[in-house]
Design an enzyme around this catalytic site. Structure first.
Site, PDB file in Angstrom:
ATOM      1  N   GLY A 121      58.363 101.430  99.970  1.00  0.00           N
ATOM      2  CA  GLY A 121      57.295 101.588 100.957  1.00  0.00           C
ATOM      3  C   GLY A 121      57.429 100.510 102.020  1.00  0.00           C
ATOM      4  O   GLY A 121      58.275  99.615 101.913  1.00  0.00           O
ATOM      5  N   LEU A 122      56.584 100.592 103.011  1.00  0.00           N
ATOM      6  CA  LEU A 122      56.606  99.630 104.110  1.00  0.00           C
ATOM      7  C   LEU A 122      56.251  98.227 103.633  1.00  0.00           C
ATOM      8  O   LEU A 122      55.605  98.060 102.588  1.00  0.00           O
ATOM      9  CB  LEU A 122      55.603 100.047 105.193  1.00  0.00           C
ATOM     10  CG  LEU A 122      55.914 101.316 105.980  1.00  0.00           C
ATOM     11  CD1 LEU A 122      54.730 101.686 106.873  1.00  0.00           C
ATOM     12  CD2 LEU A 122      57.184 101.149 106.807  1.00  0.00           C
ATOM     13  N   SER A 123      56.626  97.233 104.420  1.00  0.00           N
ATOM     14  CA  SER A 123      56.204  95.864 104.165  1.00  0.00           C
ATOM     15  C   SER A 123      54.676  95.820 104.207  1.00  0.00           C
ATOM     16  O   SER A 123      54.063  96.350 105.137  1.00  0.00           O
ATOM     17  CB  SER A 123      56.791  94.942 105.247  1.00  0.00           C
ATOM     18  OG  SER A 123      56.371  93.622 105.048  1.00  0.00           O
ATOM     19  N   GLY A 124      54.064  95.244 103.189  1.00  0.00           N
ATOM     20  CA  GLY A 124      52.606  95.162 103.140  1.00  0.00           C
ATOM     21  C   GLY A 124      51.924  96.336 102.475  1.00  0.00           C
ATOM     22  O   GLY A 124      50.700  96.366 102.373  1.00  0.00           O
ATOM     23  N   ALA A 125      52.690  97.307 101.999  1.00  0.00           N
ATOM     24  CA  ALA A 125      52.084  98.491 101.361  1.00  0.00           C
ATOM     25  C   ALA A 125      51.506  98.169  99.986  1.00  0.00           C
ATOM     26  O   ALA A 125      50.598  98.850  99.518  1.00  0.00           O
ATOM     27  CB  ALA A 125      53.107  99.621 101.252  1.00  0.00           C
ATOM     28  N   GLY A 126      52.049  97.132  99.316  1.00  0.00           N
ATOM     29  CA  GLY A 126      51.550  96.754  97.996  1.00  0.00           C
ATOM     30  C   GLY A 126      52.583  96.844  96.888  1.00  0.00           C
ATOM     31  O   GLY A 126      52.235  96.811  95.706  1.00  0.00           O
ATOM     32  N   LYS A 127      53.853  96.918  97.247  1.00  0.00           N
ATOM     33  CA  LYS A 127      54.924  97.076  96.249  1.00  0.00           C
ATOM     34  C   LYS A 127      54.969  95.924  95.260  1.00  0.00           C
ATOM     35  O   LYS A 127      55.017  96.137  94.051  1.00  0.00           O
ATOM     36  CB  LYS A 127      56.293  97.191  96.948  1.00  0.00           C
ATOM     37  CG  LYS A 127      56.439  98.392  97.846  1.00  0.00           C
ATOM     38  CD  LYS A 127      57.771  98.402  98.569  1.00  0.00           C
ATOM     39  CE  LYS A 127      58.012  97.189  99.431  1.00  0.00           C
ATOM     40  NZ  LYS A 127      57.069  97.006 100.538  1.00  0.00           N
ATOM     41  N   THR A 128      54.957  94.700  95.757  1.00  0.00           N
ATOM     42  CA  THR A 128      55.057  93.532  94.882  1.00  0.00           C
ATOM     43  C   THR A 128      53.811  93.397  94.016  1.00  0.00           C
ATOM     44  O   THR A 128      53.911  93.161  92.808  1.00  0.00           O
ATOM     45  CB  THR A 128      55.294  92.255  95.720  1.00  0.00           C
ATOM     46  OG1 THR A 128      56.524  92.411  96.434  1.00  0.00           O
ATOM     47  CG2 THR A 128      55.360  91.020  94.839  1.00  0.00           C
ATOM     48  N   SER A 182      63.611  99.347 100.857  1.00  0.00           N
ATOM     49  CA  SER A 182      64.673 100.362 100.723  1.00  0.00           C
ATOM     50  C   SER A 182      64.378 101.576 101.598  1.00  0.00           C
ATOM     51  O   SER A 182      64.037 102.639 101.102  1.00  0.00           O
ATOM     52  CB  SER A 182      64.893 100.747  99.258  1.00  0.00           C
ATOM     53  OG  SER A 182      63.706 100.888  98.537  1.00  0.00           O
TER      54      SER A 182
END
Length: 176
Positions: free
Chosen positions: A12-19, A86
């Site tokens: 997902g985009l930077s800031g979407a909440g992946k981490t 990615s």
């Protein structure tokens, strides 16, 4: 025979909440006593891909390197949680094929929400032209066509999203 490993790939985009999401899932899996490793895209870039830039070829190579490490761990029964933008569908598909035991999680948040969450100020710098090839601004993000899980982090809580991922791990036979 040992347990089956799996790679759960958060994209997902930077800031979407992946981490945030991958770390929350990791805590749940660790509480169950399961072997788990988190491969965070930012950390991998700092340690394994320092020399790479942000061209398409370099991004693809970074994703392939993450995929290589994830595949080795998966083969040894580890639940691997990859948190990486990615951005290109074909490269994600390539690592899916390489790894085999693979669950794709689309961490979906509108660009405006990601920009509001931007604690590092990266979107602001990209909009000002200080960062080039920034995904979502002047470089494309190709959303997955058929992810196993979709987490809409602007609408769903992190705990709801964690539950969706855990349910997917169960339904695919990776958890009891």
């Amino acid at each position: 025979m040992g347990r089956r490993g799996v790679t759960v790939w958060f994209t997902g985009l930077s800031g979407a909440g992946k981490t945030t999401l991958s770390c929350g899932v990791a805590q749940q899996l660790q509480a169950l006593g399961l072997p788990v490793e988190v491969l965070d895209g930012d950390l991998v870039r700092q340690h394994l891909s320092k020399e790479l830039g942000f061209s398409r070829a370099d991004r693809d190579e970074n994703v392939r390197r993450i995929g290589f490490v994830a595949e080795m761990l998966t083969r040894h029964g580890v639940i691997v949680l990859v948190s990486a933008i990615s951005p290109y569908r074909a490269t994600r598909q390539e690592v899916r094929q390489q790894i085999g035991n693979f669950i794709e999680v689309f961490v979906d948040a509108p660009l405006e929400v990601c920009e509001q969450r931007d604690v590092k100020g990266l979107y602001r710098k990209a909009r000002a032209g200080l960062i080039r090839h920034f995904t979502g601004i002047d470089d494309p993000y190709e959303p997955p066509e058929y992810p196993e899980v979709v987490c809409k982090t602007a609408e769903q809580s992190i705990s709801e999203c964690i539950d969706l991922v855990m349910q997917s791990l169960r339904s695919h036979g990776y958890l009891q």
